[in-house]
Design an enzyme around this catalytic site. Structure first.
Site, PDB file in Angstrom:
ATOM      1  N   GLU A  70       0.854  -1.107  -0.099  1.00 17.42           N
ATOM      2  CA  GLU A  70      -0.205  -0.024  -0.106  1.00 17.42           C
ATOM      3  C   GLU A  70       0.955   1.208  -0.070  1.00 17.42           C
ATOM      4  O   GLU A  70       0.459   2.301  -0.486  1.00 17.42           O
ATOM      5  CB  GLU A  70      -0.785  -0.009   1.202  1.00 17.42           C
ATOM      6  CG  GLU A  70      -1.955  -1.105   1.110  1.00 17.42           C
ATOM      7  CD  GLU A  70      -2.884  -0.874   0.142  1.00 17.42           C
ATOM      8  OE1 GLU A  70      -3.009  -0.068  -0.361  1.00 17.42           O
ATOM      9  OE2 GLU A  70      -3.939  -1.902   0.193  1.00 17.42           O
ATOM     10  N   ARG A  75       0.642   3.874  -3.287  1.00 23.08           N
ATOM     11  CA  ARG A  75       0.168   5.100  -3.022  1.00 23.08           C
ATOM     12  C   ARG A  75       1.164   6.294  -2.875  1.00 23.08           C
ATOM     13  O   ARG A  75       1.004   7.292  -3.467  1.00 23.08           O
ATOM     14  CB  ARG A  75      -0.941   5.071  -1.803  1.00 23.08           C
ATOM     15  CG  ARG A  75      -2.033   3.947  -2.050  1.00 23.08           C
ATOM     16  CD  ARG A  75      -3.045   4.233  -0.835  1.00 23.08           C
ATOM     17  NE  ARG A  75      -3.690   2.888  -0.689  1.00 23.08           N
ATOM     18  CZ  ARG A  75      -5.062   2.814  -0.323  1.00 23.08           C
ATOM     19  NH1 ARG A  75      -5.576   3.900   0.003  1.00 23.08           N
ATOM     20  NH2 ARG A  75      -5.716   1.620  -0.234  1.00 23.08           N
ATOM     21  N   ASP A  84      -5.296  -9.743  -8.222  1.00 19.38           N
ATOM     22  CA  ASP A  84      -5.435  -8.820  -9.278  1.00 19.38           C
ATOM     23  C   ASP A  84      -4.502  -8.368  -9.971  1.00 19.38           C
ATOM     24  O   ASP A  84      -3.939  -8.565 -11.117  1.00 19.38           O
ATOM     25  CB  ASP A  84      -6.468  -7.701  -8.890  1.00 19.38           C
ATOM     26  CG  ASP A  84      -6.101  -7.152  -7.676  1.00 19.38           C
ATOM     27  OD1 ASP A  84      -4.986  -7.378  -6.993  1.00 19.38           O
ATOM     28  OD2 ASP A  84      -6.930  -6.360  -7.064  1.00 19.38           O
ATOM     29  N   GLU A  88     -11.797   0.840 -10.494  1.00 15.97           N
ATOM     30  CA  GLU A  88     -11.538  -0.399 -11.545  1.00 15.97           C
ATOM     31  C   GLU A  88     -12.283   0.001 -12.774  1.00 15.97           C
ATOM     32  O   GLU A  88     -11.867  -0.362 -13.894  1.00 15.97           O
ATOM     33  CB  GLU A  88     -11.443  -1.633 -10.632  1.00 15.97           C
ATOM     34  CG  GLU A  88     -10.441  -1.918  -9.957  1.00 15.97           C
ATOM     35  CD  GLU A  88     -10.687  -1.388  -8.563  1.00 15.97           C
ATOM     36  OE1 GLU A  88      -9.724  -1.099  -7.694  1.00 15.97           O
ATOM     37  OE2 GLU A  88     -11.785  -0.927  -8.181  1.00 15.97           O
TER      38      GLU A  88
END
Length: 656
Positions: free
Chosen positions: A225, A229, A375, A546
């Site tokens: 993360e 980010r 994903d 998405e």
């Protein structure tokens, strides 16, 4: 070829040829008289015949006078007939003259039909007008998205500045991502793209003044993360603000950006990455630990000892680019060794389980899915290849990533794709028990990244038209692009099927082997109401990006305007149901009822991804072109290696 509008000169010049010149009615009568037996027998004619001739001559005189009085109008009629093609117009005032002319002689030969320049010109003007209207409409939509971003930022600034995220209903901040001001860094490049200089300044100076002390004081962060980010946001800000000469002015910006010196962003990025590197160096295998304590520069695995496959394989775009900028290969080497290691592990038709052990270096469990924890493994295979192709880290070959991607997509098509009933939506399911288990018709909203990824893999970021013209698309690429559009339709219908027009976090699909009654989305007008099943635990919406990400990519590549309309409908639903009057936007607890109950959380990715992709969707394709930039999984654009892109294009040309 340019199409010119028809003019009166064009009409006149076409008729100026003597072969088609009109003859007056008087000339017709005179010529008939002089060449007939009347002329030859005039000497023997009697008084009756002479009177008859005089009467005919008088009638001709009156007719000519009447006809000449309408020449101008008749000319207009001729022009009207020719300009309008098949349309025939004869006004009432000229009916007698027309009948008389037909009586005296056969109509002259008509000139050839005029080329449809007038009609085509009108169409060209109409198309131009439509194009201008489309441009204006897109500009209006972009402005609305920028206004939404400002509203979100204002709420964050007023109630949560410096915190990771805003709780818009309770008007306070919360640190759920390590306390590094994640919303600030995640939002910065969105403000740059939108040209919102005041926000760029506010965010930039916070990063310059406040972020260093946060890095020294804060404790545990998640490697993945924080990389996508914060590290990704800093690197993108450095690039877009002109820090890298290679990309300065290349991304389509029309705004001179304010804020600190771009070097500040690179310094902060390198400081953060140096602290994150311990996740790689502490692990006994190339698989990094999942958690890092920044102030101690120490790392440890998650409580269960495992890392997510998607997390360890979605660090490479950022760390490789930092090595390129800093000249220090350690960042890229560590990240790329992960993918090199994954290449050696056994897979099921290119598909991989969602967990991996940093202790053994092997996959753990059997669960295969393209949703959470799986994903971005598939996403980064093709994106890292696009970023580095022909260049590679340290100049090595990364073609193995394209091979892994191609194998994985074949596995997706063979094992995970099915159609719902009764309407046949194409969706991506799961294999919870791996290759020996049964298919499960569950699809996370997260899976809606896949249409965009398939499209990028098919055309390498070029438009479909250009990729076809340059011979870059194989039959398999064309099939994958068609699959991308089919799944995109399903992702859109996950929004359209609900009462609010916003998608649930997870959807299940009606198949021959699976159905649960009474779990519909609530929109009675949707034709897919019986195809999509929404369980009560999955009714929430987190403002995820998405679907609009894939809409943006597919519109860029296919240039199909329907994706603009789908994106606009989704944006309007966000505006209607998630906007908080005092500032910010809120996640929802239930998208199937009105009014939807709110969850009191504005995720950083709503500003960093969702609104960014919507803004770019309605914008100029010259801004951050997809053959020059690749977006990390948090929507931070990073430049594609130019050398790599040139080498790839050369090799494709030679192969064709």
């Amino acid at each position: 070829m340019a199409v010119l509008p028809i003019t009166s000169h064009d009409l006149q010049s076409d008729y100026d040829n003597a072969k088609f010149r009109r003859r007056s009615l008087f000339k017709v009568i005179t010529q008939a008289v002089l060449t007939s037996n009347v002329r030859r027998n005039c000497g023997s004619c009697g008084v009756g015949k002479l009177l008859a001739l005089l009467m005919i001559a008088g009638l001709a005189f009156l007719t000519v006078a009447h006809t000449n009085s309408g020449i101008s109008a008749a000319s207009e009629i001729v022009q009207h007939i020719n300009v309008r093609g098949e349309e025939k117009v004869i006004t009432e005032g000229h009916g007698n003259a027309e009948l008389l002319k037909r009586f005296w002689r056969k109509p002259p030969r008509l000139p050839p039909r005029l080329p449809p320049r007038g009609k085509a010109g009108n169409n060209s003007l109409a198309a131009e007008a439509h194009n201008q209207q489309h441009i204006l409409g897109s500009a209006v939509r972009q402005n609305k998205v920028a206004e939404a971003f400002r509203h979100a930022w204002t709420g964050y600034k007023n109630y949560a500045m410096g915190s990771d995220e805003l709780m818009p209903l309770s008007k306070r901040g919360v640190d759920g991502l390590g306390g590094l001001g994640a919303t600030i860094v995640d939002s910065l490049d969105t403000a740059m793209i939108m040209g919102l200089n005041d926000i760029v300044q506010e965010a930039g100076y916070w990063i310059e003044k406040k972020l260093p002390e946060r890095l020294n004081e804060k404790g545990q962060v998640n490697l993945f993360e924080t990389t996508i980010r914060v590290l990704g946001g800093l690197l993108s800000a450095y690039c877009l603000s002109g820090g890298e000469n290679e990309t300065t002015g290349d991304w389509g910006s029309r705004t001179k950006l304010d804020g600190p010196n771009p070097a500040i962003y690179l310094e902060r990025a390198q400081d953060l990455a140096d602290r994150l590197m311990v996740a790689f160096t502490s692990s006994p295998t190339p698989i990094p630990y999942s958690d890092v304590i920044l102030r101690e520069r120490s790392a440890h695995p998650a409580p269960d000892g495992l890392s997510s496959t998607s997390e360890v394989s979605s660090l490479q775009l950022e760390f490789w680019y930092l090595s390129k900028l800093s000249g220090n290969p350690k960042y890229g080497d560590a990240a790329m060794h992960v993918l090199e290691h994954l290449k050696t592990l056994p897979k099921f038709e290119g598909l991989v389980p969602i967990y991996i052990s940093p202790h053994s270096g092997h996959f753990s469990g059997q669960n295969i899915r393209l949703g959470s924890r799986g994903d971005s493994y598939y996403e980064y295979l093709v994106k890292v290849w696009l970023q580095q192709r022909g260049a590679g880290h340290g100049g090595s070959d990364v073609s193995y990533l394209r091979e892994m991607y191609d194998e994985a997509i074949k596995g997706v098509k063979n094992r995970l794709i099915q159609k719902s009933i009764p309407k046949g939506l194409v969706f991506v399911g799961e294999l919870p028990s791996g290759e020996d288990g049964s298919f499960y018709p569950k699809m996370d909203h997260l899976v809606c990244f896949l249409p965009g990824t398939l499209a990028l893999g098919a055309t390498r970021g070029l438009t479909k038209q250009r990729a076809m013209e340059e011979g870059l698309m194989t039959i398999e690429d064309i099939e994958n692009l068609k699959l991308a559009e089919d799944i995109m339709k399903t992702c859109y219908e996950m929004y359209s099927v609900t009462t609010t027009g916003l998608a649930p976090e997870i959807a299940h699909f009606h198949t021959q082997k699976f159905y649960e009654d009474g779990l519909q989305g609530g929109n009675k007008s949707s034709e897919f109401l019986d195809d999509i099943i929404i369980r009560y635990a999955d009714h929430h919406n987190l403002l995820r990006p998405e679907t609009v990400e894939s809409l943006f990519v597919l519109h860029r590549i296919t240039q199909d305007p329907k994706y603009l309309e789908w994106g606009w409908q989704i944006f309007q639903a966000f505006e209607s149901h998630t906007k908080v009057d005092s500032g910010g936007y809120s996640s929802l607890n239930d998208v199937t009822v009105l009014p939807p109950p709110r969850r009191d959380k504005m995720e950083t990715f709503f500003l960093g991804e969702t609104l960014k992709y919507l803004y770019l969707l309605f914008g100029d394709s010259n801004v951050l072109p997809l053959d020059k930039f690749v977006f990390n999984t948090e929507a931070h654009p990073l430049p594609i290696s130019r050398k790599g892109a040139e080498n790839d294009l050369t090799s494709q040309t030679q192969a064709s």
